[in-house]
Design an enzyme around this catalytic site. Structure first.
Site, PDB file in Angstrom:
ATOM      1  N   ASP A 101       0.858  -1.178   0.000  1.00  0.00           N
ATOM      2  CA  ASP A 101       0.000   0.000   0.000  1.00  0.00           C
ATOM      3  C   ASP A 101       0.901   1.238   0.000  1.00  0.00           C
ATOM      4  O   ASP A 101       2.109   1.145   0.282  1.00  0.00           O
ATOM      5  CB  ASP A 101      -0.896  -0.047   1.244  1.00  0.00           C
ATOM      6  CG  ASP A 101      -1.721   1.203   1.428  1.00  0.00           C
ATOM      7  OD1 ASP A 101      -2.348   1.652   0.446  1.00  0.00           O
ATOM      8  OD2 ASP A 101      -1.737   1.741   2.559  1.00  0.00           O
ATOM      9  N   ILE A 102       0.319   2.395  -0.290  1.00  0.00           N
ATOM     10  CA  ILE A 102       1.119   3.622  -0.341  1.00  0.00           C
ATOM     11  C   ILE A 102       0.884   4.494   0.893  1.00  0.00           C
ATOM     12  O   ILE A 102       1.742   4.619   1.754  1.00  0.00           O
ATOM     13  CB  ILE A 102       0.833   4.408  -1.640  1.00  0.00           C
ATOM     14  CG1 ILE A 102       1.295   3.602  -2.864  1.00  0.00           C
ATOM     15  CG2 ILE A 102       1.534   5.765  -1.607  1.00  0.00           C
ATOM     16  CD1 ILE A 102       1.010   4.271  -4.197  1.00  0.00           C
ATOM     17  N   ASP A 103      -0.292   5.115   0.985  1.00  0.00           N
ATOM     18  CA  ASP A 103      -0.549   6.084   2.052  1.00  0.00           C
ATOM     19  C   ASP A 103      -0.657   5.397   3.411  1.00  0.00           C
ATOM     20  O   ASP A 103      -1.483   4.498   3.606  1.00  0.00           O
ATOM     21  CB  ASP A 103      -1.830   6.867   1.750  1.00  0.00           C
ATOM     22  CG  ASP A 103      -1.687   7.729   0.516  1.00  0.00           C
ATOM     23  OD1 ASP A 103      -1.169   8.849   0.639  1.00  0.00           O
ATOM     24  OD2 ASP A 103      -2.073   7.280  -0.579  1.00  0.00           O
ATOM     25  N   ASP A 144      -1.964  -0.546   6.029  1.00  0.00           N
ATOM     26  CA  ASP A 144      -2.165   0.089   7.333  1.00  0.00           C
ATOM     27  C   ASP A 144      -3.618   0.307   7.714  1.00  0.00           C
ATOM     28  O   ASP A 144      -3.906   0.751   8.829  1.00  0.00           O
ATOM     29  CB  ASP A 144      -1.471   1.453   7.343  1.00  0.00           C
ATOM     30  CG  ASP A 144      -2.226   2.486   6.506  1.00  0.00           C
ATOM     31  OD1 ASP A 144      -2.425   2.238   5.284  1.00  0.00           O
ATOM     32  OD2 ASP A 144      -2.643   3.511   7.060  1.00  0.00           O
TER      33      ASP A 144
END
EC number: 3.1.3.12
Length: 265
Positions: free
Chosen positions: A35-37, A213
């Protein structure tokens, strides 16, 4: 004892950090989905305010090469925006929670944008124009309503998005995240996106590690767990999460990635 058993039986789920460090001995057998954010990048007050550490794109690119290209980004961001974040590096990406996907061979799959959905996005912007701190993010085939700067608007915004979902129809679904409510194509989820990648080289035949997250990442956690892989959550362990292990922060993950990228293997 397998790494998965160690993660499951450890008294501290932060063992996920030690496990990732151990990847250096077995890179040929793993595929990494990130994932990124909130995972690679620290969360920011608005989507456009995220900061990409200057060394991160190169570290990811080096690690991808060590994995034989079996590294993909799986994000709620759109493909084009994700590419801008990590330019000039270029990775397979599942965007909009899987509604968009760029395969390892460069083929791009995108959900169709309709005139009705475009009108609905405009109506959401108009309806929230006087709500200070609320941000409507146009993602193309998805729309997100952020209230990080206006937490008192959460209930009203959730009700507005439920109304918008009703207007959008059965082909759409609502997705809750950290201080955000999103409407996305119903057929899209991160778990299916990971499964699609695992059916293609260079991901095929490898065990998957998924790192995220948020509740938006639970679908890919379930998928990799079912397939015998490993799921790791950024932040403190959460009993309700499907993740088998945890890493304390996005900063800690970036440190692990940088260390793996620098190894002479």
């Amino acid at each position: 004892m397998s790494c998965q058993t160690q993660l499951l039986s450890a008294s501290e789920a932060a063992l996920g950090e030690d496990f990732l460090s151990a990847l250096s001995t077995d890179l040929d057998n793993w595929a990494l989905f990130l994932d990124i954010d909130g995972t690679l990048l620290d969360l920011a007050e608005t989507p456009d305010a995220v900061a990409v550490p200057p060394s991160l794109p190169a570290s990811l690119d080096h690690l991808s090469k060590k994995l034989g290209g079996a590294l993909a980004l799986v994000t709620g961001r759109g493909l084009d925006y994700a590419d801008q974040l990590f330019s000039p590096a270029n990775f397979p990406i599942a965007g909009l929670h899987g509604a968009e996907r760029r395969d390892p061979d460069g083929r791009v799959h995108k959900a169709a944008e309709t005139a009705d959905f475009e009108r609905l996005k405009a109506e959401l912007v108009a309806a929230t124009a006087s709500w200070a701190g609320v941000l409507i993010e146009d993602k193309g085939a998805a729309v997100a309503a952020h209230y990080r700067l206006a937490p008192d608007r959460q209930l009203e915004l959730e009700q507005l998005m439920e109304w918008a979902l009703y207007r959008a129809g059965p082909d759409w679904a609502i997705q809750h995240g950290k201080m955000v409510v999103e409407i996305r194509p119903a057929r899209a989820n991160k778990g299916d996106a990971v499964a699609a990648f695992l059916g293609q080289p260079p991901f095929a035949g490898r065990r998957a590690i998924a790192i995220g997250d948020d509740v938006t990442d639970e679908a890919m956690f379930r998928t990799v767990n079912r397939l015998g892989g490993l799921s790791i959550r950024i932040g403190p362990p959460v009993p309700a999460s499907e993740a088998l292990g945890s890493i304390p922060s996005a900063e800690a993950l970036r440190g692990i990635i940088a260390a793996l990228a620098l190894l002479n293997i």
